[in-house]
Write a protein that holds these residues in place. Sequence first.
Motif, PDB file in Angstrom:
ATOM      1  N   LEU A   1      10.564  -6.550  -3.233  1.00 55.19           N
ATOM      2  CA  LEU A   1      10.246  -6.266  -1.761  1.00 55.19           C
ATOM      3  C   LEU A   1      10.444  -7.095  -0.766  1.00 55.19           C
ATOM      4  O   LEU A   1      10.036  -8.266  -0.732  1.00 55.19           O
ATOM      5  CB  LEU A   1       8.677  -5.907  -1.865  1.00 55.19           C
ATOM      6  CG  LEU A   1       7.989  -5.238  -0.534  1.00 55.19           C
ATOM      7  CD1 LEU A   1       8.778  -3.857  -0.387  1.00 55.19           C
ATOM      8  CD2 LEU A   1       6.498  -4.896  -0.668  1.00 55.19           C
ATOM      9  N   PHE A   2      11.779  -6.978  -0.124  1.00 58.06           N
ATOM     10  CA  PHE A   2      12.436  -8.053   0.780  1.00 58.06           C
ATOM     11  C   PHE A   2      11.388  -8.262   1.808  1.00 58.06           C
ATOM     12  O   PHE A   2      11.318  -9.324   2.205  1.00 58.06           O
ATOM     13  CB  PHE A   2      13.809  -7.733   0.857  1.00 58.06           C
ATOM     14  CG  PHE A   2      14.565  -8.570   1.644  1.00 58.06           C
ATOM     15  CD1 PHE A   2      15.007  -9.814   1.209  1.00 58.06           C
ATOM     16  CD2 PHE A   2      14.862  -8.403   3.033  1.00 58.06           C
ATOM     17  CE1 PHE A   2      15.598 -10.755   2.034  1.00 58.06           C
ATOM     18  CE2 PHE A   2      15.447  -9.112   4.046  1.00 58.06           C
ATOM     19  CZ  PHE A   2      15.853 -10.362   3.476  1.00 58.06           C
ATOM     20  N   SER A   3      11.225  -6.963   2.318  1.00 61.01           N
ATOM     21  CA  SER A   3      10.215  -7.096   3.727  1.00 61.01           C
ATOM     22  C   SER A   3       9.596  -6.143   3.647  1.00 61.01           C
ATOM     23  O   SER A   3       9.658  -4.863   3.387  1.00 61.01           O
ATOM     24  CB  SER A   3      11.399  -6.920   4.857  1.00 61.01           C
ATOM     25  OG  SER A   3      10.465  -6.577   6.214  1.00 61.01           O
ATOM     26  N   THR A   4       8.060  -6.384   3.793  1.00 61.54           N
ATOM     27  CA  THR A   4       6.949  -5.578   3.719  1.00 61.54           C
ATOM     28  C   THR A   4       6.795  -4.692   5.158  1.00 61.54           C
ATOM     29  O   THR A   4       6.927  -5.421   6.183  1.00 61.54           O
ATOM     30  CB  THR A   4       5.584  -6.454   3.454  1.00 61.54           C
ATOM     31  OG1 THR A   4       5.671  -7.177   2.311  1.00 61.54           O
ATOM     32  CG2 THR A   4       4.319  -5.401   3.115  1.00 61.54           C
ATOM     33  N   SER A   5       6.363  -3.599   5.053  1.00 59.60           N
ATOM     34  CA  SER A   5       6.180  -2.891   6.210  1.00 59.60           C
ATOM     35  C   SER A   5       5.201  -3.119   7.207  1.00 59.60           C
ATOM     36  O   SER A   5       3.929  -3.533   6.515  1.00 59.60           O
ATOM     37  CB  SER A   5       5.831  -1.466   5.780  1.00 59.60           C
ATOM     38  OG  SER A   5       5.614  -0.542   6.971  1.00 59.60           O
ATOM     39  N   ASP A   6       5.383  -3.227   8.284  1.00 60.57           N
ATOM     40  CA  ASP A   6       4.531  -4.016   9.387  1.00 60.57           C
ATOM     41  C   ASP A   6       4.577  -2.905  10.561  1.00 60.57           C
ATOM     42  O   ASP A   6       4.240  -3.380  11.707  1.00 60.57           O
ATOM     43  CB  ASP A   6       4.876  -5.644  10.008  1.00 60.57           C
ATOM     44  CG  ASP A   6       6.251  -5.782  10.156  1.00 60.57           C
ATOM     45  OD1 ASP A   6       7.032  -4.503  10.295  1.00 60.57           O
ATOM     46  OD2 ASP A   6       6.720  -6.732  10.606  1.00 60.57           O
ATOM     47  N   ALA A   7       5.201  -1.851  10.373  1.00 63.25           N
ATOM     48  CA  ALA A   7       5.359  -0.591  11.335  1.00 63.25           C
ATOM     49  C   ALA A   7       4.049   0.125  11.450  1.00 63.25           C
ATOM     50  O   ALA A   7       3.503   0.391  10.501  1.00 63.25           O
ATOM     51  CB  ALA A   7       6.447   0.172  10.948  1.00 63.25           C
ATOM     52  N   SER A   8       3.623   0.524  12.534  1.00 65.39           N
ATOM     53  CA  SER A   8       2.278   1.347  12.875  1.00 65.39           C
ATOM     54  C   SER A   8       2.806   2.622  12.514  1.00 65.39           C
ATOM     55  O   SER A   8       3.945   3.297  12.622  1.00 65.39           O
ATOM     56  CB  SER A   8       2.103   1.089  14.275  1.00 65.39           C
ATOM     57  OG  SER A   8       1.733  -0.282  14.497  1.00 65.39           O
ATOM     58  N   PRO A   9       1.861   3.407  11.993  1.00 61.56           N
ATOM     59  CA  PRO A   9       2.156   5.046  11.671  1.00 61.56           C
ATOM     60  C   PRO A   9       2.391   5.969  12.865  1.00 61.56           C
ATOM     61  O   PRO A   9       1.811   5.477  13.974  1.00 61.56           O
ATOM     62  CB  PRO A   9       1.073   5.473  10.988  1.00 61.56           C
ATOM     63  CG  PRO A   9      -0.308   4.572  11.207  1.00 61.56           C
ATOM     64  CD  PRO A   9       0.364   3.056  11.662  1.00 61.56           C
ATOM     65  N   PHE A  10       3.082   6.780  12.645  1.00 68.76           N
ATOM     66  CA  PHE A  10       3.526   7.812  13.790  1.00 68.76           C
ATOM     67  C   PHE A  10       2.471   8.515  14.078  1.00 68.76           C
ATOM     68  O   PHE A  10       1.921   9.200  12.939  1.00 68.76           O
ATOM     69  CB  PHE A  10       4.744   8.560  13.194  1.00 68.76           C
ATOM     70  CG  PHE A  10       5.366   9.437  14.487  1.00 68.76           C
ATOM     71  CD1 PHE A  10       5.625   8.926  15.615  1.00 68.76           C
ATOM     72  CD2 PHE A  10       5.725  10.730  14.036  1.00 68.76           C
ATOM     73  CE1 PHE A  10       6.168   9.688  16.694  1.00 68.76           C
ATOM     74  CE2 PHE A  10       6.238  11.473  15.020  1.00 68.76           C
ATOM     75  CZ  PHE A  10       6.423  11.114  16.245  1.00 68.76           C
ATOM     76  N   GLY A  11       2.186   9.170  15.231  1.00 72.67           N
ATOM     77  CA  GLY A  11       1.028   9.680  15.662  1.00 72.67           C
ATOM     78  C   GLY A  11       0.814   9.621  17.151  1.00 72.67           C
ATOM     79  O   GLY A  11       1.557   9.255  17.939  1.00 72.67           O
TER      80      GLY A  11
END
Length: 794
Positions: free
Chosen positions: A574-584
Amino acid sequence: CVFNHTEIVDAKVTSPTSVSCAAPPCRHPQGGGVLLQLSANSGFDVVDVGFFVYSATQKVPFRLEPNHGRKGGGTRVLAKGISGSFVRDVMPLCRFGSYTSRAVDINRDEGYVACISPPNSVNNFASSVAVDISLSGQVFTNFSVAFRYDEEVFVRSLHPSRGFASGGTDVQVLGGPFANSHELKCRFGTNIVNASFHDTNHISCLSPTLDQVHEVQKVSVFSMAHNPEIQTISAKSEDYVNEIHTCKTYGDGTDDLRDDEFGRGFILVAPGGSTNYPLKRATCWLRHNETAGTMHEALHGLMPDGFEVSRRGPFARESYEWDIILPKSATFGGQTLRVVENGGGRVRLEGTNASVNCTLSQTGTQKINGHFKLTFNQNGFEESTSPIRHNSTNEEIEAALESLEMIHDVIVNSNSMDTNNTGSGAYQWHVTFNSLRNAGNLPLLKTDFASPDAKLSGTGSRIEIIETRMGVSMDVLKFTIPWNSDDFSISLNGIEGQVLPLGSPASDLQESMVMDFGLESVLVERYVSKLNQQDEYFILDIVGNSIAKDIEVITARCNEDHSDCFEERRDVSLFSTSDASPFGGHFKIQYAGSVTKPISVFATASDIESALEELESIGDILVTVTESNRVDEYKVPVTSGHVGECRNFYIQFVQAISSPPEVMNGHKKPHLSTHYSGDLELLQLSEGQIMGVPTRDTAFSDDYQSSVCEVVKGVDYNHGGPVEFAVSINNGADYSMNNPTFHYHAIPTLDSIHPSLGSITGGTTIRVRGSNLLQGFIRSCIFWDTAKAGMAVM
């Protein structure tokens, strides 16, 4: 391999966990299932593997509609059976030459399979290829049909390029290459008519009557799956200004300043000179009111070449000021002109408290020059660029950064920081780290501009780096293929995908993940390490499939004849872990001053219709919704990064308001117009509380998560308007691109002619009144079939 207990064929061990063998011919013409076994001693001892199914391979005749298309690919081709049932329950495969892909649609009622033709580049730029269909998704029909590739068709010009909405204009079309066949068509907006062939570069067609074309606008809301980091590098310096020395004369009381009886006022000494006798670097005697020219003449030889003098005044008591302006880059290092105060050269000005004073009113500066270095440190690995010029181009900055092992694919934009246009050389570069190799929040670049091989000069010169936008991304996975591997494959949840050779492009791995695992929401990028030449693959999990824990890569090394292979399983990190906010969240739509209630980003078509039709300024509309997790499908175009979840609302304005609403049962009910109002203004969006990751077009532009664009411009018979004109040589399957516009005009109506009588010799100026008499469109009047140009249109 043992088939049906009787047929024994050689097997080849491709790795410690896989064996391959070629199935022998089936003994039954209709096919069927047989037991498959493995043996190490020619069938004496066997191990059951499972059943292998033979499918009948008799030829299934079919035809293609169309059987030719553009060489760039993208033609929708229908394969239809010539006799009998042609469509099965599974999604077929389409094979164009050596290229195989999934069918995009099947229609049991009309009995066709729809395929999309690939570009001819995948078949060595062949002019035609054989097409076959696998109705079962495994075995092909063995009934090949030729598909021909056409040159791209273009339209160079239309004559005339405008006509009445009633149609019937004979339009001459130049371009090509055109083909002489019944498949030759012209398209005016959405109306398609037959074309007449003249030669390969010339066709003609009659414009059809202008139908009502309803305006269609696309409202898109989205969240970024990969929003690249942007860092701004600023090469700063002070404004590049001239050094200015100011000399002033003063006096008190009521007496005006004047020179002595011999015309002597004062003497100036330049920096580096002496005010003691003998005077050095001194002027001649100067008067109290020297002009700029005579002052310049007096200082000539004492000041650097190119200096200028300006004079201001007279002020009170006949006093003056002189600015001695040195050329840029020239300076006396903080010293200024001095006035001789003693001895025979002392000030001779007359008047109450008469005096002279010189000051350094503006220190000269040096513009920025030299070199600097950039250093990038990630995960403890630090490396620096070669020296970079202070005024490097965008391409030079990109090349310097991309020369580093840890940085790939940057986009650089720049602007001057010399806001006062002084020529200081101050500059700024905005670096977008666009690759998955640099996904997520990155450490800040560091700079060196004081070492022997990277040193800046200039007043206040320095390099500053800031993070303009923090990188945000969904999960990015990484794996490396050793240089001595022969091939590799991906395993997901224990299922092994297609084996790919070493060096396979990212597109092949991405297609394999789609075909083998149904992962249409991943994006793959490949890089070759500059240090060890090993392949590195990065996988962006666009919508959060959470595949990191279930995926691994299998590499194989084989001997020369591939009779013996060593297989190795490797983790995918896992090179880069998700830090994106969920869409909504939700948004609002504004039109003609009215605003809808909040609309969810997950709204249905009926939700959008209800919200918009509640507005007084909007009548009947139709809405369709598209959304997809597939890479680049239905995505909003962005300047960098990759869009993740995206929903598009296509809004067709069927009717518009033509009169104020009336109140019915306490509610406002709009009157719908009886005709369409033509081209409409664009809807406006208030993003409100849309959640997720926004993007921006430039380093300092506003963030946004939505867009509105006009898909179809509204036109109608009563108003006219522009429509796209295009040509097809394959019955409408493909059309020309980058097309011109044909402009429909409403039909003029004549109400009166004044005067209606005139001399038989002609020359009477006639005024015609009516409607739709548009300047630039009405070109002539016809009198008894004789054209007379020059009518004045009222």
